[in-house]
Design a protein around this motif. Structure first.
Motif, PDB file in Angstrom:
ATOM      1  N   GLN A  98       0.822  -1.209   0.000  1.00  0.00           N
ATOM      2  CA  GLN A  98       0.000   0.000   0.000  1.00  0.00           C
ATOM      3  C   GLN A  98       0.857   1.260   0.000  1.00  0.00           C
ATOM      4  OE1 GLN A  98      -2.345  -0.851   3.493  1.00  0.00           O
ATOM      5  NE2 GLN A  98      -3.959  -1.897   2.323  1.00  0.00           N
ATOM      6  N   ALA A  99       1.998   1.211   0.699  1.00  0.00           N
ATOM      7  CA  ALA A  99       2.894   2.369   0.723  1.00  0.00           C
ATOM      8  C   ALA A  99       3.477   2.648  -0.658  1.00  0.00           C
ATOM      9  CB  ALA A  99       4.015   2.132   1.733  1.00  0.00           C
ATOM     10  N   LYS A 100       3.632   1.605  -1.448  1.00  0.00           N
ATOM     11  CA  LYS A 100       4.143   1.770  -2.814  1.00  0.00           C
ATOM     12  C   LYS A 100       3.029   2.142  -3.797  1.00  0.00           C
ATOM     13  CE  LYS A 100       7.295  -1.304  -4.153  1.00  0.00           C
ATOM     14  NZ  LYS A 100       8.613  -0.640  -4.070  1.00  0.00           N
ATOM     15  N   LYS A 101       1.791   2.196  -3.247  1.00  0.00           N
ATOM     16  CA  LYS A 101       0.602   2.514  -4.052  1.00  0.00           C
ATOM     17  C   LYS A 101       0.370   1.481  -5.155  1.00  0.00           C
ATOM     18  CE  LYS A 101       0.987   7.489  -3.146  1.00  0.00           C
ATOM     19  NZ  LYS A 101       0.066   7.429  -2.017  1.00  0.00           N
ATOM     20  N   TRP A 102       0.665   0.235  -4.817  1.00  0.00           N
ATOM     21  CA  TRP A 102       0.399  -0.862  -5.742  1.00  0.00           C
ATOM     22  C   TRP A 102      -0.935  -1.495  -5.381  1.00  0.00           C
ATOM     23  CZ3 TRP A 102       5.311  -4.377  -6.636  1.00  0.00           C
ATOM     24  CH2 TRP A 102       6.332  -3.601  -7.195  1.00  0.00           C
ATOM     25  N   ALA A 109       0.480  -9.179 -11.101  1.00  0.00           N
ATOM     26  CA  ALA A 109       1.066  -9.142 -12.443  1.00  0.00           C
ATOM     27  C   ALA A 109       2.589  -9.185 -12.379  1.00  0.00           C
ATOM     28  CB  ALA A 109       0.595  -7.887 -13.171  1.00  0.00           C
ATOM     29  N   ARG A 110       3.168  -8.498 -11.407  1.00  0.00           N
ATOM     30  CA  ARG A 110       4.628  -8.440 -11.300  1.00  0.00           C
ATOM     31  C   ARG A 110       5.230  -9.736 -10.759  1.00  0.00           C
ATOM     32  NH1 ARG A 110       7.361  -2.669 -10.495  1.00  0.00           N
ATOM     33  NH2 ARG A 110       5.985  -1.456 -11.842  1.00  0.00           N
ATOM     34  N   THR A 111       4.472 -10.448  -9.954  1.00  0.00           N
ATOM     35  CA  THR A 111       4.992 -11.694  -9.378  1.00  0.00           C
ATOM     36  C   THR A 111       4.686 -12.912 -10.238  1.00  0.00           C
ATOM     37  OG1 THR A 111       2.954 -12.001  -8.096  1.00  0.00           O
ATOM     38  CG2 THR A 111       4.790 -10.854  -7.007  1.00  0.00           C
ATOM     39  N   ILE A 133       8.438 -14.982  -3.129  1.00  0.00           N
ATOM     40  CA  ILE A 133       8.266 -14.339  -4.438  1.00  0.00           C
ATOM     41  C   ILE A 133       7.771 -12.910  -4.259  1.00  0.00           C
ATOM     42  CG2 ILE A 133       6.912 -14.371  -6.574  1.00  0.00           C
ATOM     43  CD1 ILE A 133       6.908 -17.433  -6.386  1.00  0.00           C
ATOM     44  N   VAL A 134       6.791 -12.739  -3.389  1.00  0.00           N
ATOM     45  CA  VAL A 134       6.226 -11.409  -3.147  1.00  0.00           C
ATOM     46  C   VAL A 134       7.247 -10.499  -2.471  1.00  0.00           C
ATOM     47  CG1 VAL A 134       4.477 -10.146  -1.832  1.00  0.00           C
ATOM     48  CG2 VAL A 134       3.842 -12.210  -3.094  1.00  0.00           C
ATOM     49  N   LEU A 135       7.971 -11.035  -1.493  1.00  0.00           N
ATOM     50  CA  LEU A 135       8.988 -10.247  -0.799  1.00  0.00           C
ATOM     51  C   LEU A 135      10.032  -9.714  -1.774  1.00  0.00           C
ATOM     52  CD1 LEU A 135       9.988 -11.934   2.596  1.00  0.00           C
ATOM     53  CD2 LEU A 135       9.521  -9.518   2.200  1.00  0.00           C
ATOM     54  N   ASN A 136      10.536 -10.589  -2.620  1.00  0.00           N
ATOM     55  CA  ASN A 136      11.583 -10.189  -3.563  1.00  0.00           C
ATOM     56  C   ASN A 136      11.061  -9.265  -4.651  1.00  0.00           C
ATOM     57  OD1 ASN A 136      14.196 -11.503  -2.847  1.00  0.00           O
ATOM     58  ND2 ASN A 136      12.938 -13.345  -2.889  1.00  0.00           N
ATOM     59  N   THR A 137       9.756  -9.266  -4.874  1.00  0.00           N
ATOM     60  CA  THR A 137       9.165  -8.351  -5.849  1.00  0.00           C
ATOM     61  C   THR A 137       8.913  -6.984  -5.229  1.00  0.00           C
ATOM     62  OG1 THR A 137       8.088 -10.207  -6.987  1.00  0.00           O
ATOM     63  CG2 THR A 137       7.233  -7.995  -7.434  1.00  0.00           C
ATOM     64  N   LEU A 138       8.366  -6.985  -4.026  1.00  0.00           N
ATOM     65  CA  LEU A 138       8.076  -5.720  -3.347  1.00  0.00           C
ATOM     66  C   LEU A 138       9.350  -4.980  -2.956  1.00  0.00           C
ATOM     67  CD1 LEU A 138       5.127  -6.531  -0.894  1.00  0.00           C
ATOM     68  CD2 LEU A 138       5.096  -4.863  -2.752  1.00  0.00           C
ATOM     69  N   GLU A 139      10.267  -5.694  -2.321  1.00  0.00           N
ATOM     70  CA  GLU A 139      11.497  -5.074  -1.820  1.00  0.00           C
ATOM     71  C   GLU A 139      12.675  -6.004  -2.089  1.00  0.00           C
ATOM     72  OE1 GLU A 139      11.952  -2.146  -0.908  1.00  0.00           O
ATOM     73  OE2 GLU A 139       9.935  -1.416  -0.456  1.00  0.00           O
ATOM     74  N   PRO A 140      13.206  -6.013  -3.303  1.00  0.00           N
ATOM     75  CA  PRO A 140      14.290  -6.939  -3.646  1.00  0.00           C
ATOM     76  C   PRO A 140      15.566  -6.740  -2.833  1.00  0.00           C
ATOM     77  CG  PRO A 140      13.970  -5.305  -5.376  1.00  0.00           C
ATOM     78  CD  PRO A 140      12.809  -5.182  -4.454  1.00  0.00           C
TER      79      PRO A 140
END
Length: 314
Positions: A98-102, A109-111, A133-140
């Motif tokens: 939410q902070a990234k406004k995603w 789509a990104r994951t 997968i989500v962790l590495n996509t949100l904050e690699p």
């Protein structure tokens, strides 16, 4: 061109340099590293985290359930940088998104995960594999956060019963009704607890119950052993166990033996847990004084713990 030259040339590319600098963080490998650094077996960590040894193996292999991973991370004091602060791991991921406004759709789509899968993750319902997968996509670039040192972490009296001993006690003697020297960080979870951290005073309060277990601070061991003997003599406890440093010259120990107590002398040094989640061998030998135990209970305990029972007479 020689291989070394090719590798060096590749690192001249900014994208290649970034890939090397920010190699994906392996959270599951970090869990295993932390467990080994704390001298804990999968079975011992499972007791402390409230899950099974299989759950620990699954997590370290990159699988398992998110709820179990969260418990293990909490037990090992593993926190993560980059993602939002909070108490629940899945809720922290939601706050980060939410902070990234995603939107959930954008994250899906990104994951490459389906929308429902991402929605389930934010409810804490999916597997560790999807979480990573989500962790590495949100904050690699997320990493393990350095643990702050606290005064309590250096308190030599804050040493908690090893999970393996907790498990052995529960297997041999049953569920503990009262721990008069309890602590929130201890793996011993008694039905009733007297905690000094919230104003309790096990030395001055009365004890009673089917099974009472106490692991007192070494600095006041003599006072606690005297208390153990006094509470046993009141007749309100069926079985009483006291884990302490093995001071064979202590008057309270000899008094316990004279009153029919059995004493278990641990072989080697126990690895007590510290408030920061790590463990270290005790600086002294350890023993466990027991009142009201049966022969079969003592045999079950001795079968899973290295050491020997001692009594004045059998």
């Amino acid at each position: 061109m020689p291989p070394k030259t090719i590798a060096k040339a590749a690192l001249c590319d900014p994208a290649q340099r970034a890939a090397v600098k920010y190699a994906p963080f392996d959270l599951c490998a970090e869990v295993k590293h932390a467990r080994i650094a704390n001298l804990l077996s999968p079975d011992e960590l499972a007791v402390y985290a409230g899950c099974s040894a299989k759950d620990i193996h699954d997590i370290e292999a990159g699988g398992g359930k998110v709820e179990h991973l969260a418990r293990v991370m909490d037990s090992l004091k593993i926190d993560l940088t980059a993602i939002k602060r909070g108490t629940m791991l899945h809720a922290r991921l939601t706050a980060t998104r939410q902070a990234k406004k995603w939107t959930i759709e954008k994250l899906a789509a990104r994951t490459g995960l389906c929308i429902q899968r991402v929605a389930d993750l934010e409810m804490g319902k999916v597997d560790v594999k999807d979480l990573l997968i989500v962790l590495n996509t949100l904050e690699p670039h997320y990493r393990r956060r350095a643990s702050p040192s606290t005064q309590d972490a250096h308190d030599k009296d804050s040493r908690f019963t090893p999970p393996s001993i907790v498990q052995a006690i529960q297997s041999a003697f049953g569920t503990v009704d009262l721990d008069p020297c309890a602590h929130s960080n201890s793996p011993m979870r008694a039905a009733n607890q007297i905690k000094k951290e919230i104003g309790g005073d096990g030395l001055n309060e009365e004890w009673e119950g089917r099974l009472v277990f106490v692991n007192p601070p070494y600095s006041r061991a003599s006072q606690w052993l005297t208390k153990v003997n006094a509470e046993w003599e009141k007749g309100k406890i069926d079985t009483l166990l006291c884990l302490s440093n093995a001071k064979t010259d202590a008057a309270a120990l000899h008094k316990a033996l004279q009153r029919g107590a059995w004493v278990f002398l641990f072989e080697g040094r126990l690895k007590y847990l510290k408030p920061d989640g790590t463990s270290e061998p005790s600086s002294q030998a350890s023993m466990m004084i027991s009142y009201g135990t049966s022969r079969s209970q003592r045999e079950i305990f001795a079968a899973s713990v290295a050491g020997s029972w001692l009594a004045l007479s059998t």
